[in-house]
Design a protein around this motif. Sequence first.
Motif, PDB file in Angstrom:
ATOM      1  N   LYS A   1      -5.727   8.933  -9.377  1.00 42.19           N
ATOM      2  CA  LYS A   1      -7.008   9.291  -9.381  1.00 42.19           C
ATOM      3  C   LYS A   1      -7.889   8.083  -8.497  1.00 42.19           C
ATOM      4  O   LYS A   1      -8.472   7.115  -9.325  1.00 42.19           O
ATOM      5  CB  LYS A   1      -7.673   9.292 -10.818  1.00 42.19           C
ATOM      6  CG  LYS A   1      -6.957  10.422 -11.481  1.00 42.19           C
ATOM      7  CD  LYS A   1      -7.553  10.392 -13.041  1.00 42.19           C
ATOM      8  CE  LYS A   1      -6.643  11.673 -13.955  1.00 42.19           C
ATOM      9  NZ  LYS A   1      -7.508  11.627 -15.112  1.00 42.19           N
ATOM     10  N   PHE A   2      -7.676   8.271  -7.125  1.00 34.36           N
ATOM     11  CA  PHE A   2      -8.188   7.160  -6.539  1.00 34.36           C
ATOM     12  C   PHE A   2      -9.687   7.079  -6.252  1.00 34.36           C
ATOM     13  O   PHE A   2     -10.238   5.973  -6.092  1.00 34.36           O
ATOM     14  CB  PHE A   2      -7.601   7.258  -5.080  1.00 34.36           C
ATOM     15  CG  PHE A   2      -6.088   7.540  -5.223  1.00 34.36           C
ATOM     16  CD1 PHE A   2      -5.267   6.464  -5.730  1.00 34.36           C
ATOM     17  CD2 PHE A   2      -5.467   8.544  -4.587  1.00 34.36           C
ATOM     18  CE1 PHE A   2      -4.000   6.250  -5.650  1.00 34.36           C
ATOM     19  CE2 PHE A   2      -4.078   8.740  -4.536  1.00 34.36           C
ATOM     20  CZ  PHE A   2      -3.231   7.553  -5.282  1.00 34.36           C
TER      21      PHE A   2
ATOM     22  N   ILE B   1     -11.827   3.738  -6.978  1.00 36.97           N
ATOM     23  CA  ILE B   1     -12.598   3.064  -6.094  1.00 36.97           C
ATOM     24  C   ILE B   1     -13.891   2.661  -6.993  1.00 36.97           C
ATOM     25  O   ILE B   1     -14.707   1.596  -6.649  1.00 36.97           O
ATOM     26  CB  ILE B   1     -13.048   3.910  -4.972  1.00 36.97           C
ATOM     27  CG1 ILE B   1     -11.870   3.984  -4.007  1.00 36.97           C
ATOM     28  CG2 ILE B   1     -14.091   3.297  -4.057  1.00 36.97           C
ATOM     29  CD1 ILE B   1     -11.720   5.156  -2.954  1.00 36.97           C
ATOM     30  N   LYS B   2     -14.514   3.623  -7.603  1.00 35.03           N
ATOM     31  CA  LYS B   2     -15.737   3.545  -8.534  1.00 35.03           C
ATOM     32  C   LYS B   2     -15.433   2.164  -9.429  1.00 35.03           C
ATOM     33  O   LYS B   2     -16.311   1.191  -9.361  1.00 35.03           O
ATOM     34  CB  LYS B   2     -15.918   4.524  -9.244  1.00 35.03           C
ATOM     35  CG  LYS B   2     -17.109   4.483 -10.030  1.00 35.03           C
ATOM     36  CD  LYS B   2     -17.453   5.522 -11.156  1.00 35.03           C
ATOM     37  CE  LYS B   2     -16.489   5.789 -11.988  1.00 35.03           C
ATOM     38  NZ  LYS B   2     -16.379   6.779 -13.132  1.00 35.03           N
TER      39      LYS B   2
ATOM     40  N   TYR C   1      -8.057   2.804  -0.974  1.00 30.06           N
ATOM     41  CA  TYR C   1      -8.402   3.502   0.039  1.00 30.06           C
ATOM     42  C   TYR C   1      -7.280   3.723   0.962  1.00 30.06           C
ATOM     43  O   TYR C   1      -7.109   4.805   1.650  1.00 30.06           O
ATOM     44  CB  TYR C   1      -9.302   2.584   0.784  1.00 30.06           C
ATOM     45  CG  TYR C   1     -10.993   2.689   0.426  1.00 30.06           C
ATOM     46  CD1 TYR C   1     -11.515   3.945   0.661  1.00 30.06           C
ATOM     47  CD2 TYR C   1     -11.551   1.852  -0.023  1.00 30.06           C
ATOM     48  CE1 TYR C   1     -12.845   4.313   0.193  1.00 30.06           C
ATOM     49  CE2 TYR C   1     -12.906   1.863  -0.461  1.00 30.06           C
ATOM     50  CZ  TYR C   1     -13.621   3.105  -0.556  1.00 30.06           C
ATOM     51  OH  TYR C   1     -14.878   3.374  -0.707  1.00 30.06           O
ATOM     52  N   GLN C   2      -6.275   2.914   0.808  1.00 27.61           N
ATOM     53  CA  GLN C   2      -5.014   3.046   1.416  1.00 27.61           C
ATOM     54  C   GLN C   2      -4.340   4.380   1.055  1.00 27.61           C
ATOM     55  O   GLN C   2      -3.693   5.172   1.725  1.00 27.61           O
ATOM     56  CB  GLN C   2      -4.096   1.815   1.256  1.00 27.61           C
ATOM     57  CG  GLN C   2      -2.787   1.689   2.177  1.00 27.61           C
ATOM     58  CD  GLN C   2      -1.940   0.676   2.303  1.00 27.61           C
ATOM     59  OE1 GLN C   2      -2.601  -0.426   1.572  1.00 27.61           O
ATOM     60  NE2 GLN C   2      -0.897   0.673   2.584  1.00 27.61           N
ATOM     61  N   GLU C   3      -4.105   4.322  -0.148  1.00 32.62           N
ATOM     62  CA  GLU C   3      -3.438   5.603  -0.859  1.00 32.62           C
ATOM     63  C   GLU C   3      -4.219   6.799  -0.444  1.00 32.62           C
ATOM     64  O   GLU C   3      -3.564   7.933  -0.500  1.00 32.62           O
ATOM     65  CB  GLU C   3      -3.454   5.454  -2.460  1.00 32.62           C
ATOM     66  CG  GLU C   3      -2.565   4.294  -2.738  1.00 32.62           C
ATOM     67  CD  GLU C   3      -1.220   4.633  -2.640  1.00 32.62           C
ATOM     68  OE1 GLU C   3      -0.699   5.681  -2.410  1.00 32.62           O
ATOM     69  OE2 GLU C   3      -0.335   3.740  -2.426  1.00 32.62           O
TER      70      GLU C   3
ATOM     71  N   ALA D   1      -9.749   0.376   4.422  1.00 34.09           N
ATOM     72  CA  ALA D   1      -8.723  -0.572   3.644  1.00 34.09           C
ATOM     73  C   ALA D   1      -8.674  -1.655   4.346  1.00 34.09           C
ATOM     74  O   ALA D   1      -8.644  -2.864   3.932  1.00 34.09           O
ATOM     75  CB  ALA D   1      -7.302   0.066   3.358  1.00 34.09           C
ATOM     76  N   TYR D   2      -8.691  -1.480   5.751  1.00 37.58           N
ATOM     77  CA  TYR D   2      -8.579  -2.549   6.770  1.00 37.58           C
ATOM     78  C   TYR D   2      -9.880  -3.499   6.518  1.00 37.58           C
ATOM     79  O   TYR D   2      -9.831  -4.987   6.401  1.00 37.58           O
ATOM     80  CB  TYR D   2      -8.495  -2.367   7.979  1.00 37.58           C
ATOM     81  CG  TYR D   2      -8.637  -3.403   9.066  1.00 37.58           C
ATOM     82  CD1 TYR D   2      -7.343  -4.031   9.560  1.00 37.58           C
ATOM     83  CD2 TYR D   2      -9.724  -3.690   9.365  1.00 37.58           C
ATOM     84  CE1 TYR D   2      -7.526  -4.945  10.470  1.00 37.58           C
ATOM     85  CE2 TYR D   2     -10.019  -4.719  10.535  1.00 37.58           C
ATOM     86  CZ  TYR D   2      -8.561  -5.431  10.699  1.00 37.58           C
ATOM     87  OH  TYR D   2      -8.589  -6.524  11.794  1.00 37.58           O
TER      88      TYR D   2
END
Length: 652
Positions: free
Chosen positions: A269-270, A274-275, A304-306, A313-314
Amino acid sequence: MKKLIPLFILCNCYILSALAQGNLLSKQLIEMKKAGLNHYRLHQTHAYIDTLNRISYLYFKENPDSSWFYADKAYKLAINDQYLYGQAKAKLNFSGNYYYKNNYDKAFIELYDAYKIATKTSDQALIAICLNDIGLAYVQQKNYPIALKHFYRALELSTKIKDYNTQMLNEFNLGFCYAILFGKYKKQAYFNNSFKHYQLAQAIAKNINNQTYFFTCYNRLGDLFILKQDYKKGIKYFETVLYNQKEVSDWELGATYTSMAKANIGLKKFDNAIKFAELGFSIAKKNKDQINIEKSLSLLAKAYQEKGNFKKAYEILDQKAHYATLASDEEAKKRVNELLIIQKNLENQYLTKEITAQEKNIHLNRLLIIISISFLSLVSILLAIVYLKSKQQSKLNRLLADNNIDILQQKDLIAQQNIELQNNDDYKNKLILVIGHDLRSPFATTLQATRFFKEGDFSKEELNLFIDDFQEKILSSLEMLNDLITWTKSNKSTRANRIPYKLSSVTDLVIKELAQTSLLKQISLNHYHSTINDIVLIDEKQVMVILRNLITNAIKFTKPKGNIEIFYSTETAANNIFLHIKDNGIGMDQKKAAKLFAVFGDEMSSRGTAGESGSGIGLSLVSDFARLNDIKIQMKTQENGGTEFILGFTLV
């Protein structure tokens, strides 16, 4: 990130210890303590010393220099007044100060000094605190069996005198120590022990109305279930903390958010991850909490990468590198280059994604071009067929003649290859025997050490931990065997892949492998590093086989408590460097020495000074690899007078 784990745990423990005793940094509290100093200075010397120690403790994280100043003042006064309690408390403050400066060796010395002083007093609570802090020091050193022993001793004392604060700390520290072991070995027994001790700590916190610590235990239980990959169960514990967030510190709240982010990544649950990572970063940034800053940014970048947003992500990792550069921790600064490498990998993934999208756009154009080219090619082929028909007969005649010549050449080549294959098979069989010979010693050493610990005075849990450690050594040796076998499959054994290497570094790798073998035989293995240029052109793996055989033989034929010296000399005019391996062992007679490198097998095999067996094949391979690497070998030996091997290399 793995390098951060011990420091992260230790900082957890110091901060949580402060929470348990109601000693979180407060400017008002420090001012109140300072206000009482003048009164105590005039009327109560011991109270004055105790107050100095308390102020030093409160200054630990905020102002290490002030912390040291007050602890030093308290210690000197306690020495003059022969006040043992004050001396021990000051030593504990010195230790904590060293820990925050990452000087763990000095911190360990101060801890043991505090414990020695505490044992001269009748204050069992002070002794329990010292034992608890020594346990934390052993956790930092990854010596978990000894850490557990100190925590249990501290728990026994604190339970006996009903010191509930220290008892709660001991239960908590036992919980996180077992949690580390569960994360490392994935054994259910460690999980059960960790869960039990966390719950006991939580029960004590509830009884003494320590709400902060009560909900802190919820956080640790949640982290424990994350280690088990039971993310939903872990989230339930974190949600309880968030529901009661008024009862926890900002630091602990930030840790809760980062743990929630990690659990949601586990559940894929990306967006939720993030949140929560952003909330954790916000709190850590406000508190200038470097550990949770890096942790939350790492989780944010991973989420972010997933999601496939490599550009974002960078950017997050770039931000993390910035904070690592600003950190006072030297270890953190060393991680900047690692982060830059990760950033480059993410950038490449982003560019790959962009290229794929562009390739889809030009796919139709390529298809049209391919169709046009195919049509033209078909016309060209038809024309070529007509032309080739006229030349086919002459070409077939030439081809037949060429084939006859090729057949004769191939017969010669096959005969030559058969000879080479037979030589290679013999050589590889010989190499496999040597690999077994080289690995037999570390396996025998590990098994002997395992039997020793089984006969020792250890509890069942401590014994299991020691066995786990030796199992890791056996696995490491098996990995070395797999590497060597893979190497023999992928390289022609009659060749050397020579590139520049630092000779002393290659020697260090072999000595590290054989350190335990020499230690069990009580042999001093001394490597005097070269301060001169020692870059030589060699095949690293072949030279490691040479050194491993020569040093193993030196250990084998040196009596217990003997010495082995490894040093260097140079011959400037000839641009040569010499590696000396010299022992004071039993040596050999000149008759045996004369055929040392010429005979392969049991004829040269003999038992060592401790009854060690051998295959008699190692030195034959030493001779072969020395030839392939252009290494000149000299030997000096005398029966009962030791042996010295001198390896000559040409400098790059």
